[in-house]
Enzyme design. Structure first.
Site, PDB file in Angstrom:
ATOM      1  CD  GLU A 239      68.880  33.811 -40.802  1.00 52.54           C
ATOM      2  OE1 GLU A 239      69.680  32.882 -40.568  1.00 52.54           O
ATOM      3  OE2 GLU A 239      68.023  34.169 -39.979  1.00 52.54           O
ATOM      4  CG  ASP A 315      67.056  30.251 -36.432  1.00 54.13           C
ATOM      5  OD1 ASP A 315      67.786  30.650 -35.487  1.00 54.13           O
ATOM      6  OD2 ASP A 315      67.393  29.330 -37.192  1.00 54.13           O
TER       7      ASP A 315
HETATM    8  O1  AHR Z   1      73.228  33.156 -39.637  1.00 52.43           O
HETATM    9  C1  AHR Z   1      73.447  32.282 -38.604  1.00 52.43           C
HETATM   10  C2  AHR Z   1      72.174  31.784 -38.009  1.00 52.43           C
HETATM   11  O2  AHR Z   1      71.511  30.959 -38.917  1.00 52.43           O
HETATM   12  C3  AHR Z   1      71.124  32.781 -37.667  1.00 52.43           C
HETATM   13  O3  AHR Z   1      71.372  33.534 -36.503  1.00 52.43           O
HETATM   14  C4  AHR Z   1      69.932  31.899 -37.489  1.00 52.43           C
HETATM   15  O4  AHR Z   1      68.741  32.580 -37.727  1.00 52.43           O
HETATM   16  C5  AHR Z   1      70.170  30.776 -38.480  1.00 52.43           C
HETATM   17  O5  AHR Z   1      70.093  29.541 -37.837  1.00 52.43           O
END
Ligand code: AHR
Length: 517
Positions: A239, A315
């Site tokens: 994340e 996300d």
């Molecule tokens: O960590 C990379 C990305 O960042 C994740 O998959 C996403 O949730 C956020 O945009």
């Protein structure tokens, strides 16, 4: 001598030494190992290692020796009917023939990827999230054909925009609990956007902060992390960061990988995590990182939430692509010995590319190629008088010159005879090629570059319809129409307007038609 006779004699001769019990135990263990070796799946191996699977997803095979249930569900576009696709026998391979019989000539999509672990952690169409609205697209059921142990099977083809999720899981690690995961992926199908992932993510489809994810990422995104070479890389999506090793950004121990079938592993425990990968067809795993958590706030301890994602970021970022064949998540941090046994099981499964053939696309045949995107189903790939390439409507009433410009003579690929080249029926000696990522026709100059630029390898249609044509020298780029013009385009990869992810799968899927001339 029979085994029983040998056992009786051995037992008699060893009675005096008091080793009977040891001998018996060894022989039984040996016998059991031999019989299990033929029927064990990866999840049996994880269970033996004390780190059982809590999610097990595959559209190609059973991941337990005893699993005889459904692998996935498909939905037919023609009438909306659904069908579960199971295995040929317990512990065996997908019944692809059942899918073929059900779907026939209709387009089918994969609606559910069942969890074989018994936890009910099935994957279904991902909803919208913080990064992108939904619901996400479902994978066409026929776009990723392979063979496994000689049996036809289909993988999950994720074009950008496609995603699966389960936000209501059982048994998946939360907080800083230990877990492991592996996935078998197509190492030649990847993108640079965010994020083709499989693993642990947020339960609300939002970016809830550092450490709220722990998933396998595969692709050549350079937004957060990179390794050596140009990519693609196996990284961990934790994340707000794709980590190729302990450092945010570059880590020299994480190489670009190019195996057609790729085993990718990520695992995590309190202040410990690892990235590993290997060739899913042979050989051992390599460890790209193993050690403490990144020294960045939020990642130690972790804040895992326990949802499962496939093909998207936490996300619901859905700008990347890839192909998934099988994968699991475990409870507990698997040992290297267990993962080595799983890798041996995967290589023994014998994944191979499926050979795509079409009688309309055999060398010597004349063919017209019809666009399949809803906008343009009456339009055909053609060249113009100035050698540019486009799609335009052709009907029986069209001028003969237009019909001729929309007709191609199929040739064995100039750079690779297992692939194809297309000679213009109207201008003999002129071949369809890409130049500067635009399509045009040109006479061969007998250079290796020309031959490569004019060679395209046949794939199942990315949208589930027809065929897609992969560039011989840019394997991530395909024949595409975009705004009625012909291009060589990537699925969000390449940075040109025509690499746009919208309708990419449809625009790169072509229907063979009777030659117009
Ligand atoms: O960590 C990379 C990305 O960042 C994740 O998959 C996403 O949730 C956020 O945009």
């Amino acid at each position: 001598m029979s085994l029983q006779t040998w056992l009786r004699r051995a037992r008699r001769s060893l009675l005096a030494t008091g080793t009977t019990a040891v001998l018996t135990a060894t022989l039984i263990a040996g016998t059991e190992t031999a019989s299990h070796a033929a029927t064990q799946g990866p999840c049996d191996l994880y269970a033996s290692g004390g780190t059982p699977c809590v999610a097990a997803h595959s559209t190609t095979r059973a991941l337990y020796g005893a699993y005889g249930g459904a692998l996935y569900q498909v939905r037919r576009a023609s009438d909306g009917a659904t069908k579960d696709i199971g295995v040929l026998s317990a512990g065996g391979y997908a019944n692809a023939a059942a899918q073929d019989a059900f779907c026939g000539t209709a387009t089918c999509v994969i609606t559910v990827i069942y969890d074989q672990s018994g936890k009910g952690n099935h994957l279904t169409q991902a909803p919208g999230g913080g990064a992108a609205p939904g619901p996400d697209n479902l994978a066409p059921a026929t776009a990723a054909p392979v063979t496994v142990a000689g049996h036809k099977a289909y993988g999950v083809y994720v074009a950008a925009g496609t995603g699966y999720r389960n936000n209501n899981t059982r048994g998946i690690a939360v907080g800083d609990q230990p877990e492991g995961m592996y996935a078998v992926l197509d190492g030649s199908h990847f993108g640079g956007g965010c994020c083709f992932d499989y693993g642990n993510a947020e339960t609300n489809n939002l970016d809830t902060g550092n450490g709220h994810m722990e998933a396998i990422y595969f692709g050549d995104s350079t937004i957060w992390g990179t390794g050596t070479g140009q990519g693609p890389w196996v990284m961990a999506d934790l994340e707000n960061g794709l980590f190729s090793g302990v450092n945010p950004g570059y880590n020299a121990n994480n190489p670009s990988v190019s195996h057609r079938f790729l085993t990718a592993i990520v695992k995590g425990a309190p202040n410990l995590w690892a990235i590993k990968a290997g060739n899913a067809q042979s050989g051992a795993l390599s460890t790209y990182y193993s050690g403490p958590r990144p020294n960045v706030p939020g990642y130690n301890p972790m804040h895992k939430e326990g949802a499962i994602i496939l093909g998207i970021g936490g996300d619901n970022s859905k700008s990347s692509s890839g192909t998934f064949y099988e994968g699991v998540m475990t409870s507990g941090y698997p040992s290297d010995a267990t993962e080595n046994a799983v890798q041996a099981n995967i290589t023994a499964a014998n994944y191979r590319t499926a050979t795509i053939t079409s009688s309309a696309l055999t060398p010597g045949a004349r063919v017209s190629l019809r666009a399949s995107t809803p906008c343009c189903t009456g339009s055909y790939l053609r060249h113009n008088a100035d050698s540019t390439v486009a799609i335009s409507p052709i009907t029986s009433a069209s001028p003969a010159a237009d019909k001729s410009d929309a007709t191609w003579i199929v040739r064995a690929g100039l750079a690779n005879s297992s692939c194809l080249s297309f000679e213009s029926a109207a201008a003999r000696g002129q071949y369809l090629r890409h130049f500067d990522h635009r399509l045009r026709t040109a006479a061969s100059d007998n250079t290796a570059l020309f031959n490569q630029d004019a060679t395209f390898c046949l794939q199942a249609g990315h949208s589930g319809q027809g065929y897609s044509f992969q560039s011989a020298n840019y394997p991530n780029r395909f024949l595409r129409h975009f705004e009625y013009t012909g291009y060589l385009a990537g699925d969000g990869v390449g940075g040109h307007t025509w690499d746009n992810v919208a309708y990419w799968a449809e625009d790169t899927s072509w229907l063979t038609a009777q030659p117009w001339s």
